[in-house]
Design an enzyme around this catalytic site. Structure first.
Site, mmCIF file in Angstrom:
data_model
loop_
_atom_site.group_PDB
_atom_site.id
_atom_site.type_symbol
_atom_site.label_atom_id
_atom_site.label_comp_id
_atom_site.label_asym_id
_atom_site.label_seq_id
_atom_site.Cartn_x
_atom_site.Cartn_y
_atom_site.Cartn_z
ATOM 1 N N LEU A 137 0.839 -1.197 0.000
ATOM 2 C CA LEU A 137 0.000 0.000 0.000
ATOM 3 C C LEU A 137 0.876 1.249 0.000
ATOM 4 C CD1 LEU A 137 -2.802 -0.967 2.543
ATOM 5 C CD2 LEU A 137 -2.477 -1.659 0.161
ATOM 6 N N ARG A 180 3.140 15.461 5.111
ATOM 7 C CA ARG A 180 4.052 15.920 6.150
ATOM 8 C C ARG A 180 5.521 15.883 5.725
ATOM 9 N NH1 ARG A 180 2.111 12.755 11.260
ATOM 10 N NH2 ARG A 180 1.102 11.490 9.679
ATOM 11 N N GLN A 197 -5.772 3.435 -6.264
ATOM 12 C CA GLN A 197 -6.886 3.628 -5.324
ATOM 13 C C GLN A 197 -7.330 5.075 -5.507
ATOM 14 O OE1 GLN A 197 -5.955 4.033 -1.181
ATOM 15 N NE2 GLN A 197 -7.947 3.271 -0.508
ATOM 16 N N GLY A 240 -9.375 3.960 3.249
ATOM 17 C CA GLY A 240 -8.913 3.054 4.296
ATOM 18 C C GLY A 240 -8.060 1.922 3.753
ATOM 19 N N ALA A 284 51.694 15.753 -9.177
ATOM 20 C CA ALA A 284 50.739 16.621 -8.472
ATOM 21 C C ALA A 284 50.208 17.697 -9.403
ATOM 22 C CB ALA A 284 51.424 17.268 -7.282
ATOM 23 N N ASN A 329 39.305 17.675 -20.398
ATOM 24 C CA ASN A 329 38.474 16.762 -21.195
ATOM 25 C C ASN A 329 37.294 17.441 -21.864
ATOM 26 O OD1 ASN A 329 37.330 17.240 -18.656
ATOM 27 N ND2 ASN A 329 36.131 15.354 -18.733
HETATM 28 C C1 UD1 Z 1 -2.184 1.430 10.408
HETATM 29 C C2 UD1 Z 1 -2.971 0.292 11.038
HETATM 30 C C3 UD1 Z 1 -2.604 0.182 12.521
HETATM 31 C C4 UD1 Z 1 -1.125 -0.029 12.671
HETATM 32 C C5 UD1 Z 1 -0.353 1.073 11.950
HETATM 33 C C6 UD1 Z 1 1.107 0.727 11.900
HETATM 34 C C7 UD1 Z 1 -5.095 0.108 9.840
HETATM 35 C C8 UD1 Z 1 -6.537 0.440 9.860
HETATM 36 N N1 UD1 Z 1 -4.382 0.539 10.872
HETATM 37 O O1 UD1 Z 1 -2.627 2.635 11.010
HETATM 38 O O2 UD1 Z 1 -3.288 -0.897 13.123
HETATM 39 O O3 UD1 Z 1 -0.769 -0.066 14.038
HETATM 40 O O4 UD1 Z 1 -0.797 1.211 10.572
HETATM 41 O O5 UD1 Z 1 1.835 1.766 11.349
HETATM 42 O O6 UD1 Z 1 -4.634 -0.543 8.919
HETATM 43 N N2 UD1 Z 1 -3.175 3.629 2.803
HETATM 44 C C9 UD1 Z 1 -3.646 3.580 1.514
HETATM 45 N N3 UD1 Z 1 -4.954 3.895 1.284
HETATM 46 C C10 UD1 Z 1 -5.803 4.241 2.284
HETATM 47 C C11 UD1 Z 1 -5.302 4.293 3.593
HETATM 48 C C12 UD1 Z 1 -4.000 3.980 3.823
HETATM 49 O O7 UD1 Z 1 -2.914 3.252 0.590
HETATM 50 O O8 UD1 Z 1 -6.962 4.486 1.983
HETATM 51 C C13 UD1 Z 1 -1.766 3.280 3.053
HETATM 52 C C14 UD1 Z 1 -0.956 4.451 3.539
HETATM 53 O O9 UD1 Z 1 -0.320 5.091 2.464
HETATM 54 C C15 UD1 Z 1 0.063 3.789 4.445
HETATM 55 C C16 UD1 Z 1 -0.677 2.575 4.976
HETATM 56 O O10 UD1 Z 1 -1.744 2.333 4.089
HETATM 57 O O11 UD1 Z 1 1.173 3.317 3.732
HETATM 58 C C17 UD1 Z 1 -1.173 2.765 6.409
HETATM 59 O O12 UD1 Z 1 -2.089 3.827 6.485
HETATM 60 P P1 UD1 Z 1 -2.094 4.844 7.678
HETATM 61 O O13 UD1 Z 1 -3.147 5.854 7.443
HETATM 62 O O14 UD1 Z 1 -0.723 5.335 7.950
HETATM 63 O O15 UD1 Z 1 -2.568 3.897 8.878
HETATM 64 P P2 UD1 Z 1 -2.319 4.089 10.422
HETATM 65 O O16 UD1 Z 1 -3.360 4.997 10.972
HETATM 66 O O17 UD1 Z 1 -0.900 4.429 10.671
#
Ligand code: UD1
Ligand code: MG
Length: 452
Positions: free
Chosen positions: A11, A18, A78, A83, A366, A372
Site C-alpha cells: 500500500l 508531512r 486507489q 482506508g 601533483a 576533457n
Molecule cells: C495502520 C494500522 C494500525 C497499525 C499502523 C502501523 C489500519 C486500519 N491501521 O494505522 O493498526 O498499528 O498502521 O503503522 O490498517 N493507505 C492507503 N490507502 C488508504 C489508507 C491507507 O494506501 O486508503 C496506506 C498508507 O499510504 C500507508 C498505509 O496504508 O502506507 C497505512 O495507512 P495509515 O493511514 O498510515 O494507517 P495508520 O493509521 O498508521
C-alpha cells in the site's frame, strides 16, 4: 514453502503531506533507494513472486519509478483514500488470480525484516487464516492494539476506537499481515466502515476471520519492522537504523571500519574482506570495492570500481566510471571520473583525471589535469604504461601519451607524444645573473622616496 505461491500487496497511496515535498512520500530514499523499493525487496526475499503496488497520489511518477525498482510489479490506483482494506481491494484483480499466500505491507515502512514475513508465511503453511506481525512498545499511542484471548488474536482495535483499558495494551499492529489467499477477498469484502474514522480498516479482517472460526495468530517482531515514515525526521531515523545494520553486516563480513558510525553505505555497496575503511567515508550508489583495499578518511566514492589492494584517499573523490585496477593509488584531493587507472598506477595529489586511461605503473604528478571538456563535448586522454607526467601539467584532450612517455613539469600538452619521448609544453626558463639583486634595490629606493 517455496512451492507455495505468494503475492505481496504494497500500500503506497498515502498523500504524505508531512514530508513537505513535491515527491510522493514512498519515493523518498533510504540508502539511495526509494523506501517503497526496500519493501519490495523484503517481499521478494520472503518469496513473494508477484507484487501489486497500490498507488494514489502521484500515480504517474510512481509508475515511472516502479519500472526501475520493481519492473515486474503491477500497479493499481486507489482513486479515493477510504482506508487500508479499501486500498488492498484496489488490487482485487491480482488477489483473485488465487495465491496460497497474500502479504500486505505498507510502502512507508522500509525496515521490514524478510524473516518476519517468512515466519508469517510459515504460519499460513501450517493452516493459519490470518497472521498479524506485531511488536511491543512502551509507547503504543497511534497504533492498532492486538486483542488476544486464550493465546489467539481476536481483534485489532485502532487507537481512536479503543477503550481506556485497551489503550493500555502494548502489543501492537506493525502493519504487516499474511493472509491465506483463499480467504483474502472474502474477508476484505466483509469489512465495513463503522468506526471513529469512517474508514475501511484492514485490521477488521482479524475479528471477521476469528468470528468465522479461522485460525488467527499474532507473531512478534522487532519495532523496526513497524517504523513508518511520515516526515523527514523519521526518514533520517530510518536511515540511521539502516546504516547501523549495514555497518554491522559489513564488519561481520570481514571489513574493518575504524569508526563505523561515520561511514555511510548505499543499498548496493559491495566491499571485500580485509579492506580497511577509515573514518568519514561516503559510499554513493554503484560502488564495488574488492579485498584488501585501503579507503582513507574523508573520501567520497560513487559509481566506482576499486580492485584489490588499491589505496584511495584521504580526501579522494571517485565519480561514476572510475575503475581502479589492482594496487592503483588515488591520493589526496584527486578526482577521477570515467577513467581506468591501470594496475599499480599512481595518481597521488591534487589531480583531475576524467575520460581517460592511465596505463599500468604510470605516475601522474601533483596538479595534473586532463582537460576533457571544451564546453560542448568530452574528449579522451590516453596515458601509456609507465608514463611519467610532471607536476602541474595540463593534458588537453583528445591526446595520447605513449608508453614510457615523459612530460616535463608545467606542460600544456596539446599534441600526442610517442612512446618513450620527452615533451615540453612550456616556455624555456631564462636566468639573468645579478638581476634579482638589482630589482630589489630599485624597488627599495622607490618605496623610501614615497615615504618622505
Ligand atoms: C495502520 C494500522 C494500525 C497499525 C499502523 C502501523 C489500519 C486500519 N491501521 O494505522 O493498526 O498499528 O498502521 O503503522 O490498517 N493507505 C492507503 N490507502 C488508504 C489508507 C491507507 O494506501 O486508503 C496506506 C498508507 O499510504 C500507508 C498505509 O496504508 O502506507 C497505512 O495507512 P495509515 O493511514 O498510515 O494507517 P495508520 O493509521 O498508521
Ligand atoms: Mg501510519
Amino acid at each position: 514453502m517455496s512451492q507455495r505461491s505468494c503475492l505481496s500487496v504494497i500500500l503506497a497511496a498515502g498523500e504524505g503531506t508531512r514530508m513537505k515535498s513535491a515527491l510522493p512520500k514512498v519515493l523518498h530514499q533510504i540508502a539511495g533507494l526509494p523506501m517503497v523499493a526496500h519493501v519490495v525487496k523484503a517481499a521478494e526475499a520472503a518469496g513473494a513472486g508477484d507484487q501489486a503496488l497500490v498507488i494514489g497520489h502521484g500515480a504517474d511518477e510512481m509508475r515511472k519509478a516502479a519500472t526501475k525498482f520493481a519492473p515486474k510489479a503491477e500497479t493499481f490506483v486507489q482513486e479515493k483514500r477510504l482506508g487500508t482494506a479499501h486500498a488492498v481491494l484496489a488490487a482485487r484483480d491480482a488477489i483473485s488470480r488465487g495465491y496460497d499466500d497474500v502479504l500486505v505491507m505498507f510502502g512507508d515502512t522500509p525496515l521490514i525484516d524478510p524473516d518476519a514475513l517468512t515466519v508469517g508465511r510459515l504460519k499460513l503453511a501450517e493452516g493459519a487464516g490470518v497472521v498479524v506481525i506485531g511488536f511491543r512498545t512502551a509507547n503504543p499511542t497511534g497504533y492498532g492494539r492486538l486483542i488476544e484471548k486464550g493465546g489467539k488474536l481476536v481483534a485489532i482495535r485502532e487507537e481512536k476506537d479503543c477503550s481506556d483499558e485497551e489503550k493500555k495494551i502494548t502489543f501492537c499492529n506493525g502493519g504487516l499481515m499474511a493472509v491465506a489467499g483463499s480467504q483474502a477477498l472474502k474477508l476484505l469484502e466483509a469489512v465495513g466502515n463503522k468506526n471513529a474514522k469512517g474508514e475501511y480498516y484492514l485490521t477488521d479482517i482479524v475479528e471477521i476471520a476469528s468470528g468465522q472460526g479461522l485460525d488467527v495468530i499474532a507473531t512478534e517482531a522487532s519495532f523496526e519492522n513497524a517504523l513508518g515514515i511520515n516526515n523527514r525526521a523519521e526518514l533520517a531515523e530510518a536511515e540511521g537504523i539502516w546504516q547501523r545494520r549495514r555497518r554491522r553486516e559489513t564488519m561481520l563480513s570481514g571489513v574493518t571500519l575504524i569508526s563505523p558510525e561515520t561511514v555511510f553505505f548505499s543499498h548496493d555497496t559491495e566491499i571485500g574482506a580485509d579492506t580497511v575503511v577509515e573514518p568519514n567515508v561516503w559510499f554513493g550508489l554503484g560502488v564495488k570495492i574488492a579485498t584488501g583495499a585501503k579507503i582513507h578518511a574523508f573520501s567520497h566514492i560513487e559509481g566506482a570500481t576499486v580492485a584489490s589492494n588499491c589505496d584511495v584517499g584521504p580526501f579522494a573523490r571517485l565519480r561514476p566510471g572510475a575503475d581502479l585496477k589492482q594496487k592503483a593509488k588515488v591520493g589526496n584531493f584527486c578526482e577521477v571520473k570515467q577513467a581506468v587507472i591501470e594496475e599499480g598506477a599512481k595518481v597521488n595529489h591534487l589531480t583531475y583525471i576524467g575520460d581517460a586511461r592511465v596505463g599500468a605503473g604510470a605516475n601522474i604528478g601533483a596538479g595534473t589535469i586532463t582537460c576533457n571538456y571544451d564546453g560542448y563535448s568530452k574528449f579522451f586522454t590516453d596515458i601509456g604504461e609507465g608514463a611519467f607526467i610532471g607536476s602541474n601539467s595540463s593534458l588537453v584532450a583528445p591526446v595520447t601519451i605513449g608508453n614510457g612517455g615523459y612530460i616535463a613539469s608545467g606542460s600544456v600538452i596539446t599534441e600526442s607524444v610517442p612512446d618513450d619521448a620527452l615533451a615540453f609544453g612550456r616556455a624555456r626558463q631564462k636566468t639573468i645573473p645579478g638581476k634579482g639583486k638589482e630589482l630589489r634595490e630599485r624597488f627599495a629606493s622607490a618605496a623610501a622616496a614615497k615615504k618622505k
